[in-house]
Design an enzyme around this catalytic site. Structure first.
Site, PDB file in Angstrom:
ATOM      1  N   GLU A  98      33.430  36.967  36.460  1.00 26.47           N
ATOM      2  CA  GLU A  98      34.832  36.553  36.641  1.00 26.47           C
ATOM      3  C   GLU A  98      34.983  35.638  37.852  1.00 26.47           C
ATOM      4  OE1 GLU A  98      36.613  36.897  34.239  1.00 26.47           O
ATOM      5  OE2 GLU A  98      35.631  38.535  33.197  1.00 26.47           O
ATOM      6  N   ASP A 142      28.344  33.704  32.931  1.00 23.52           N
ATOM      7  CA  ASP A 142      27.279  34.697  32.726  1.00 23.52           C
ATOM      8  C   ASP A 142      26.107  34.436  33.672  1.00 23.52           C
ATOM      9  OD1 ASP A 142      28.543  36.152  30.749  1.00 23.52           O
ATOM     10  OD2 ASP A 142      27.499  35.181  29.077  1.00 23.52           O
TER      11      ASP A 142
HETATM   12 ZN   LIG Z   1      34.478  35.024  30.871  1.00 22.78          ZN
END
Ligand SMILES: [Zn+2]
Length: 695
Positions: A531, A595
């Site tokens: 995030e 990621d």
């Molecule tokens: Zn995301």
């Protein structure tokens, strides 16, 4: 009647880890479905049962860490897929189910919120009463449509539709001004489609053509169930398809919609009226209860130009038919007579997603109550299920990850000192929100009546839309949440510049206080890092620390960033999702960047934590792994599970997240530290010579 925010242009980049996006209709299910669910247990933060030791971690790490998952947890018949996150969702759903069953018992001691959630749920559960009422509760809506005898009357009807969650022809709502995040403004956007997104109308491959045929049959079936004769229903379905295809042709594709500059066009209301004079915009704003506006965001001006020609050239009879379709399509299946509910599931659940069987009614009613009254339900949920220790531990983790990013920025060779200073300034302004809001939403003006299914659903959506629209012209409430507390998900919001972790995601295995520290960093640490990295992905990097769309990069650094992300686009473009369908590297770029950056940040934070605690990260533990290996195994186990082939196709075509296998393999192959930890040789699939490294 959709329960989501009324506009699709909002750029919140969510993690959306475990489920592809659901359309309102796909959430529905036939009440005939059996309840196949046995009680669900959470799994630990590092689960050795899931490991397939016959697989080589250096060839395919996803199969190594998750190879046994499908045997232990086959996809349930009422789901389009299953995985680590779905276990947490199922568990949470059970908890909510218990809470709602208790709240549903009518008693004088219920709090006002308990009355609302209890009666909403109980009304949804009373299928017999809903079936007995048939289409009668919707009759006033059909009457409004039948009364449409002049296109001039359309404005009033469309305004009413937007309020009750029917985005016929276009979408309307509120957003923070991209270029001045202190302002909340009105926004109109493309909309009005029944299929998941615009390319479903335009692609020419056999699978897409088949889906369109099935969709037209579905529209015809729904119209027949509304009482049209067979031949008329078939003809009308064709006309609806033509109309929606015309809307699709002037819509932006989903990859373009990720570009904030492509969906940001501030115009005066007079300019909007110039694009689509067929709608009386002043009347529209007044009818929706919008505070006075002089300008707004017209996300896609070409769409509103195209809408004008379409409204000019379409006869009133076809418009009425389209409106009937949009109304019934947007009405939640659980409020409908069984035949319509079943038909919605047949297309959106079974044909589009491959789901053999509808969810049990209680599951649909739990989800519907969460959608309608999420913070009322969430308040009860948090009191029962979310200990202060989880909040404190998560906050510590978030600070660790933020510190890791601060250090990481210093090591980036491709970034100039000038841009580094600005990147850090943005990082230091990220707000951390954990668990649930400090101030709960006030539902006192929303009336929930036991036994009035359609009325409850409709009033809840209207209440939410009024709440959103009332924000226009007001100062921003930085404490607001875009997800409900029981949600098993997380998000970054570029206009708010905040990261949000609802209580639902802070459970095992994602946050397991009993797991080794390394595993906790691999799980929730990587999610926090994900995030945070969204603030700096291809989309987030275009916003500054105040949440404004403004270019704080030197031209050279921007060019370097694009070259680095290009490496990721090519990498993910090379992955095959199902049959001949490849991952879309551009659509998934933001998520892939998050990621990759997320795992690296979690890794750095994990090492710093181990140093603090004097832990040897290369010493074999009782479970047979070194702490570094534990870290990577836990990370991989975030993404165990599989999807039905139809759902994979839907995800690749509509979801900015890569399929789960590549959220593991695509990421670890960019971290040489992984290869070293598992003794991989350079050139093996998980240790390629050309690794990508953005953040
Ligand atoms: Zn995301």
């Amino acid at each position: 009647m959709r329960t989501s925010a009324p506009i699709a242009v909002l750029l919140a980049s969510t993690l959306l880890p475990f489920a592809a996006t659901h359309s309102a209709a796909a959430q529905t299910a036939s009440s005939a479905a059996a309840d196949t669910s046995a009680p669900v247990q959470l799994i630990p933060g590092l689960d050795k049962r899931l490991i397939d030791s016959s697989a080589n971690p250096c060839d395919d790490f996803a199969t190594y860490v998750c190879g046994n998952f499908d045997k232990l947890y086959p996809i349930p018949p009422d789901k389009p897929g299953y995985g680590t996150g779905a276990i947490v969702q199922d568990y949470t759903q059970q908890v909510l189910h218990d809470l709602l069953e208790k709240a549903a018992v009518a008693s004088a001691s219920r709090t006002p919120n308990e009355q609302k959630i209890g009666d909403y749920y109980a009304t949804c559960m009373d299928a017999d009463a809903i079936y007995a009422a048939g289409l009668k509760p919707l009759q006033p809506e059909f009457d409004r449509i039948a009364a449409l005898t002049d296109k001039k009357q359309l404005t009033d009807l469309l305004a009413h539709y937007q309020l009750i969650g029917v985005s016929a022809f276009f979408s309307y709502g509120e957003q923070q001004d991209f270029k001045d995040a202190r302002k909340q403004i009105a926004a109109v956007d493309q909309g009005g489609l029944g299929l998941p997104e615009r390319d479903y109308y335009l692609r020419t491959d056999p699978a897409s053509v088949k889906t369109r045929d099935e969709y037209v049959q579905h529209v015809a079936a729904m119209l027949r169930l509304l009482g049209e004769p067979e031949a008329q229903a078939s003809g009308d379905a064709q006309k609806i398809m033509q109309l929606e295809t015309a809307l699709a042709k002037v819509s932006l594709d989903i990859t373009s919609q990720r570009d904030p500059n492509k969906v940001y066009h501030i115009m005066t209301t007079a300019q909007l009226a110039g694009l689509t004079p067929a709608i009386d915009w002043a009347g529209f704003f007044a009818r929706t209860g919008t505070p006075p506006v002089s300008d707004l965001n017209v996300a896609n001006p070409d769409f509103f130009k195209g809408l004008q020609s379409l409204l000019d050239s379409t006869d009133l009879q076809t418009i009425r038919t389209y409106l009937r379709w949009q109304l019934i399509h947007s009405t939640p299946g659980w409020t409908l007579p069984q035949a319509l509910d079943d038909e919605q599931f047949r297309f959106f659940g079974h044909q589009l997603r491959g789901q053999p069987q509808q969810r049990a009614r209680w599951k649909r009613c739990v989800a519907a109550t969460d959608g309608a009254l999420g913070e009322a339900l969430g308040q009860v949920y948090v009191a029962k299920q979310f200990p202060p220790s989880s909040k404190a531990a998560t906050l510590q983790m978030v600070h660790d990850i933020e510190n890791a990013m601060d250090r990481e920025i210093d090591t980036l060779t491709w970034m100039s000192p000038e841009t580094r200073v600005k990147a850090k300034a943005k990082l230091h302004r990220v707000a951390d929100k954990i668990g649930y809001p400090d101030r709960w939403r006030d539902y006192s003006k929303l009336t929930i009546v036991r036994g009035d299914a359609i009325g409850n659903a409709s009033r809840a959506v209207e209440f939410e839309n009024h709440r959103q629209l009332a924000k226009i012209g007001q100062p921003v409430d930085r404490g607001e949440w875009g997800m409900t507390p029981p949600t098993v998900n997380a998000y970054y919001d570029p206009s708010m510049n905040d990261i949000n972790f609802p209580a639902g995601i802070l459970q095992a295995p994602l946050y397991d206080p009993h797991a080794p520290d390394a595993a906790v960093y691999g799980h929730i640490g990587a999610i926090v890092g994900h995030e945070l990295t969204h603030g700096f992905d291809d989309e987030g990097r275009q916003f500054d620390g105040s949440g404004n769309l403004s270019d704080w990069w030197t031209p050279d650094d921007a060019k370097n960033f694009e070259a680095m992300t290009d490496c990721e686009v090519k990498e993910y473009d090379g992955f095959t999702a199902v049959d001949d369908l490849k991952v879309n590297g551009k659509l998934t770029l933001g998520e892939n960047t998050a990621d990759n950056g997320g795992l690296r940040l979690a890794y750095e934070a994990f090492l710093a934590d181990a140093k603090r605690k004097n832990i040897d990260v290369t010493a074999k533990q009782a479970d047979g792994y070194t702490p570094i290996q534990e870290f990577f195994v836990a990370y991989g186990q975030n993404w165990c599970g599989s999807l039905r082939p139809q759902q994979v196709r839907l995800q690749v075509q509509t979801d900015p997240h890569s399929p789960r296998q590549f959220r593991v393999d695509g990421v670890v192959q960019n971290m040489p530290e992984f290869g070293h930890a598992f003794g991989c040789k350079s050139g093996q699939p998980m240790m390629p010579v050309n690794a990508c490294h953005v953040w």
